[in-house]
Design a protein around this motif. Structure first.
Motif, short mmCIF file in Angstrom:
data_model
loop_
_atom_site.label_atom_id
_atom_site.label_comp_id
_atom_site.label_asym_id
_atom_site.label_seq_id
_atom_site.Cartn_x
_atom_site.Cartn_y
_atom_site.Cartn_z
N TYR A 144 40.17 45.21 40.06
CA TYR A 144 40.53 46.32 38.91
C TYR A 144 41.59 47.19 39.40
CZ TYR A 144 36.47 45.47 35.81
OH TYR A 144 35.47 45.05 35.16
N GLU A 145 41.85 47.39 40.74
CA GLU A 145 42.91 48.44 41.21
C GLU A 145 44.15 47.54 40.95
OE1 GLU A 145 42.06 49.43 45.00
OE2 GLU A 145 40.37 50.69 44.51
N THR A 146 44.22 46.31 41.29
CA THR A 146 45.19 45.34 40.91
C THR A 146 45.59 45.51 39.33
OG1 THR A 146 44.85 44.06 42.69
CG2 THR A 146 46.25 43.00 41.16
N LEU A 147 44.63 45.58 38.52
CA LEU A 147 44.94 45.55 37.29
C LEU A 147 45.22 46.95 36.69
CD1 LEU A 147 44.58 43.87 34.48
CD2 LEU A 147 42.16 44.84 34.20
N GLU A 148 45.03 47.98 37.34
CA GLU A 148 45.48 49.27 36.83
C GLU A 148 46.88 49.34 37.45
OE1 GLU A 148 42.79 51.65 39.08
OE2 GLU A 148 41.61 51.93 37.23
N ALA A 149 47.34 48.65 38.51
CA ALA A 149 48.73 48.93 39.21
C ALA A 149 49.68 48.05 38.01
CB ALA A 149 48.72 48.39 40.59
N ARG A 150 49.13 46.78 37.80
CA ARG A 150 49.80 46.08 36.87
C ARG A 150 50.06 46.63 35.67
NH1 ARG A 150 48.53 39.98 36.46
NH2 ARG A 150 50.75 39.72 35.91
N LEU A 151 49.20 47.35 35.02
CA LEU A 151 49.03 48.18 33.53
C LEU A 151 50.14 49.19 33.83
CD1 LEU A 151 48.14 48.13 31.02
CD2 LEU A 151 46.27 49.35 31.58
N LEU A 152 50.08 49.96 34.91
CA LEU A 152 50.96 51.04 35.01
C LEU A 152 52.34 50.58 35.24
CD1 LEU A 152 51.36 53.91 35.72
CD2 LEU A 152 50.95 53.28 37.89
N ALA A 153 52.76 49.51 36.06
CA ALA A 153 53.93 48.75 35.88
C ALA A 153 54.71 48.40 34.55
CB ALA A 153 54.09 47.66 36.88
N TYR A 154 53.67 47.80 33.79
CA TYR A 154 54.00 47.35 32.42
C TYR A 154 54.31 48.62 31.65
CZ TYR A 154 53.60 45.58 27.68
OH TYR A 154 53.98 45.21 26.49
#
Length: 173
Positions: free
Chosen positions: A76-86
């Motif tokens: 989930y933390e990786t997913l949050e980071a990818r969403l923030l990068a997006y």
């Protein structure tokens, strides 16, 4: 061969010992894959085991269950980071390092998939916030669909709030 408990007449029952099973290497590989993908079934299949066996191991082994929870949290933390990068303008929600790893054929990068869908990411994070499949209010329901502009507006507002909070901590007003 392993001996089991007695039958009706008190005789020992003999059964074969399980072969392979959840070895320490399979456990570690499963947890690594789970942390990268947040996909239990795919992670079990990746190590040659059945998803129901993974769930059974989790139910009987508290240490494995704790590691499982940590792997899900990491995913989930990786997913949050990818969403923030997006949200910050990286069209695929990946860093240059991740893109290079995919180009080099890195298995972990490939397991995350090349396509990043921010709507699915927001739904997954909403599922997490509600408590996932373990319960919680509204578990199992989907988030409402929002436009990309609405998603970006919410993320920018949250980034602004984090920036203001950081400025107040450091004294930069």
């Amino acid at each position: 061969m392993a001996a089991g408990g007695g039958g009706k007449a008190g005789r020992l029952q003999v059964r074969k010992a399980a072969r392979g099973g959840w070895t320490p290497a399979k456990r570690a590989a499963f947890l690594e894959h789970l942390a990268a993908t947040c996909n239990i079934a795919a992670s079990a299949r990746a190590v040659g085991m059945a998803p129901r066996g993974a769930h059974a191991l989790k139910a009987r082994d508290a240490a494995f269950a704790a590691d499982w929870a940590g792997a899900i949290e990491a995913a989930y933390e990786t997913l949050e980071a990818r969403l923030l990068a997006y949200a910050l303008g990286d069209a695929e929600g990946e860093s240059e390092v991740e893109s290079e790893a995919e180009a080099d054929g890195d298995a972990e990068a490939e397991s995350r998939g090349a396509h990043f869908d921010p709507r699915v990411a927001v739904q997954a994070l909403g599922f997490r916030k509600r408590g996932g499949a373990a319960g919680g209010t509204g578990a199992g329901t989907l988030c409402k669909r929002v436009s990309l502009a609405e998603l970006e507006a919410v993320l920018v507002a949250r980034l602004d709030a984090l920036d203001a909070q950081a400025a107040s901590v450091t004294g930069d007003a």
